[in-house]
Write a protein that holds these residues in place. Structure first.
Motif, mmCIF file in Angstrom:
data_model
loop_
_atom_site.group_PDB
_atom_site.id
_atom_site.type_symbol
_atom_site.label_atom_id
_atom_site.label_comp_id
_atom_site.label_asym_id
_atom_site.label_seq_id
_atom_site.Cartn_x
_atom_site.Cartn_y
_atom_site.Cartn_z
ATOM 1 N N ASP A 1 0.810 -1.219 0.000
ATOM 2 C CA ASP A 1 0.000 0.000 0.000
ATOM 3 C C ASP A 1 0.846 1.273 0.000
ATOM 4 N N GLU A 2 2.183 1.104 0.008
ATOM 5 C CA GLU A 2 3.081 2.254 -0.055
ATOM 6 C C GLU A 2 3.589 2.521 -1.467
ATOM 7 N N ILE A 3 3.120 1.751 -2.446
ATOM 8 C CA ILE A 3 3.504 2.029 -3.829
ATOM 9 C C ILE A 3 2.998 3.422 -4.189
ATOM 10 N N PRO A 4 3.858 4.270 -4.721
ATOM 11 C CA PRO A 4 3.442 5.659 -4.988
ATOM 12 C C PRO A 4 2.472 5.748 -6.161
ATOM 13 N N PRO A 5 1.752 6.855 -6.256
ATOM 14 C CA PRO A 5 0.840 7.044 -7.380
ATOM 15 C C PRO A 5 1.594 7.451 -8.645
ATOM 16 N N GLY A 6 0.867 7.531 -9.745
ATOM 17 C CA GLY A 6 1.440 8.062 -10.968
ATOM 18 C C GLY A 6 2.256 7.068 -11.760
ATOM 19 N N ALA A 7 3.074 7.623 -12.650
ATOM 20 C CA ALA A 7 3.840 6.795 -13.586
ATOM 21 C C ALA A 7 4.830 5.888 -12.867
ATOM 22 N N ARG A 8 5.435 6.391 -11.787
ATOM 23 C CA ARG A 8 6.391 5.549 -11.051
ATOM 24 C C ARG A 8 5.687 4.343 -10.448
ATOM 25 N N GLY A 9 4.532 4.558 -9.863
ATOM 26 C CA GLY A 9 3.775 3.451 -9.296
ATOM 27 C C GLY A 9 3.337 2.457 -10.354
ATOM 28 N N ASP A 10 2.960 2.956 -11.527
ATOM 29 C CA ASP A 10 2.579 2.057 -12.620
ATOM 30 C C ASP A 10 3.756 1.167 -13.022
ATOM 31 N N ALA A 11 4.947 1.754 -13.086
ATOM 32 C CA ALA A 11 6.130 0.983 -13.452
ATOM 33 C C ALA A 11 6.459 -0.058 -12.386
ATOM 34 N N ILE A 12 6.336 0.325 -11.116
ATOM 35 C CA ILE A 12 6.595 -0.619 -10.023
ATOM 36 C C ILE A 12 5.645 -1.794 -10.098
ATOM 37 N N ARG A 13 4.370 -1.504 -10.300
ATOM 38 C CA ARG A 13 3.386 -2.585 -10.378
ATOM 39 C C ARG A 13 3.608 -3.470 -11.591
ATOM 40 N N TYR A 14 4.023 -2.888 -12.706
ATOM 41 C CA TYR A 14 4.282 -3.703 -13.897
ATOM 42 C C TYR A 14 5.511 -4.579 -13.679
ATOM 43 N N GLY A 15 6.543 -4.025 -13.070
ATOM 44 C CA GLY A 15 7.722 -4.835 -12.759
ATOM 45 C C GLY A 15 7.378 -5.988 -11.844
ATOM 46 N N MET A 16 6.538 -5.726 -10.849
ATOM 47 C CA MET A 16 6.091 -6.773 -9.944
ATOM 48 C C MET A 16 5.338 -7.860 -10.714
ATOM 49 N N GLU A 17 4.488 -7.449 -11.638
ATOM 50 C CA GLU A 17 3.711 -8.404 -12.417
ATOM 51 C C GLU A 17 4.604 -9.243 -13.318
ATOM 52 N N ILE A 18 5.640 -8.645 -13.897
ATOM 53 C CA ILE A 18 6.570 -9.402 -14.743
ATOM 54 C C ILE A 18 7.254 -10.496 -13.929
ATOM 55 N N LEU A 19 7.697 -10.168 -12.735
ATOM 56 C CA LEU A 19 8.382 -11.135 -11.894
ATOM 57 C C LEU A 19 7.432 -12.220 -11.389
ATOM 58 N N ARG A 20 6.166 -11.867 -11.235
ATOM 59 C CA ARG A 20 5.178 -12.827 -10.764
ATOM 60 C C ARG A 20 4.694 -13.737 -11.898
ATOM 61 N N ASP A 21 4.528 -13.190 -13.086
ATOM 62 C CA ASP A 21 3.956 -13.915 -14.217
ATOM 63 C C ASP A 21 4.871 -13.752 -15.430
ATOM 64 N N THR A 22 6.113 -14.129 -15.245
ATOM 65 C CA THR A 22 7.157 -13.906 -16.243
ATOM 66 C C THR A 22 6.833 -14.564 -17.573
ATOM 67 N N SER A 23 6.319 -15.778 -17.527
ATOM 68 C CA SER A 23 6.096 -16.542 -18.757
ATOM 69 C C SER A 23 5.151 -15.834 -19.717
ATOM 70 N N SER A 24 4.113 -15.189 -19.187
ATOM 71 C CA SER A 24 3.137 -14.559 -20.075
ATOM 72 C C SER A 24 3.625 -13.220 -20.612
ATOM 73 N N HIS A 25 4.582 -12.592 -19.920
ATOM 74 C CA HIS A 25 5.081 -11.291 -20.351
ATOM 75 C C HIS A 25 6.321 -11.388 -21.229
ATOM 76 N N ILE A 26 7.280 -12.237 -20.841
ATOM 77 C CA ILE A 26 8.551 -12.272 -21.581
ATOM 78 C C ILE A 26 9.021 -13.697 -21.881
ATOM 79 N N GLY A 27 8.171 -14.695 -21.660
ATOM 80 C CA GLY A 27 8.555 -16.076 -21.906
ATOM 81 C C GLY A 27 8.566 -16.431 -23.386
#
Length: 344
Positions: A62-88
């Motif tokens: 819940d401390e992820i910041p708003p805006g473009a930086r937060g969007d990038a953080i969440r996308y990076g988190m998603e890549i690491l969580r679901d790597t196969s569907s993003h970059i596999g």
């Protein structure tokens, strides 16, 4: 050099990138790409191991910041969580098929209670990785950046993993944020893998196979090839990851060393285990590791004989037969150990 030093230097934090030079291990005047001789390597290892240790600390979701930086953080988190569907290799967008296998980073860099990838202690966490690079990679005897580590661990696919790609930058954003509460220049408790003493005997792959069938096969399958998701062909990846075949580490990888795999299994397997509450004993993990690495098939590394060019820093568990000059006893001790006492 101790085996713990090797783990810390090589795999204690992997698969991430770095943008802020203030958050890094100070290797000045060296820079990424520089080759290091034996004396310089010793000094770097001493400095790295000698850093003061801070307590485990990390931000909350819940401390992820708003805006473009937060969007990038969440996308990076998603890549690491679901790597196969993003970059596999089966990712829907062929232009983003950076990875050479269908694993997810979180399969090894497990999520902690927060649910965020790389936040479980002693499961190769990402929490303090921003403070660890650039650093010495004894496998190549050169200084590497976190971008280099990404290319090593998450690359080798049909498309080179570009440093300026959105995916790379997003992983950077996530990891930089994840380390934002850590103090630069310090190590952290809980990073890497738990240090446990190896049994003073040869690992028993036969017993390990029995243990594998009883405690591991339900998730990883009896063949060790994992359980695929229904949409595997479209990047879905695995429900439970493989330990055999082409979608796992090869015979020159870090986990191919029995001591390293033992440490991971003991603290993290079966699923739900932890270093604080292990399910398997060290002896059981040791025998399972020997079975997985000796009985289950995997890809062959064509470059493994060139790894660890300085024998002084070569881990005892790096079992490549060509490096033992026909000494079968020494090779066996590396393959099923390393153990120090004679085996009856």
């Amino acid at each position: 050099m101790t085996f713990r030093s090797f783990i810390t230097l090589l795999v204690g934090s992997a698969c991430l990138a770095l943008t802020c030079p203030a958050h890094a291990f100070d290797v000045a005047p060296l820079k990424p790409g520089d080759h290091v001789d034996t004396d310089a390597a010793r000094k770097l290892i001493e400095r790295y191991d000698g850093r003061p240790q801070q307590r485990w600390m990390m931000p909350r979701p819940d401390e992820i910041p708003p805006g473009a930086r937060g969007d990038a953080i969440r996308y990076g988190m998603e890549i690491l969580r679901d790597t196969s569907s993003h970059i596999g290799p089966n990712a829907p967008d062929p232009a983003h098929r950076y990875s050479g296998n269908n694993l997810n980073c979180v399969n090894c860099h497990e999520a902690g209670a927060s649910g965020m990838p790389g936040t479980k202690a002693f499961a190769l966490p990402f929490v303090n990785v921003v403070n660890d690079y650039p650093k010495l990679d004894v496998k190549s005897m050169r200084i590497i950046s976190l971008e280099d580590r990404i290319a090593q661990m998450c690359g080798h696919g049909a498309v080179p993993f570009a440093r300026d790609s959105k995916e790379m930058k997003s992983i950077v954003a996530y990891m930089t944020w994840l380390g934002s509460k850590a103090t630069p220049g310090m190590s952290m408790r809980g990073i890497g893998l738990e240090a446990v003493p190896m049994p003073a005997r040869a690992a028993d792959a036969h017993i390990g196979g029995q243990l594998f069938d009883a405690k591991c096969a339900a998730c990883h399958s009896s063949s060790g090839t994992g359980i695929r998701k229904p949409d595997f062909a479209n990047g879905g990846g695995y429900v439970f990851p493989p330990l055999a075949g082409d979608d796992t580490y090869d015979d020159g990888g870090h986990m191919y060393m029995v001591p390293l795999l033992t440490r991971f299994i003991h603290a993290n397997m079966p699923f739900g285990s932890s270093a604080a509450a292990p399910v398997l004993s060290v002896d059981e993990a040791y025998d399972i590791a020997a079975y997985v690495n000796s009985a289950l098939p995997r890809r062959h590394s064509m470059t493994r004989t060139a790894s660890y060019p300085d024998p002084l820093f070569r881990p005892e568990g790096f079992a490549v037969p060509e490096l033992f000059g026909g000494d079968t006893a020494a090779y066996r001790a590396a393959r099923f150990g390393p153990y120090k006492t004679p085996n009856p």
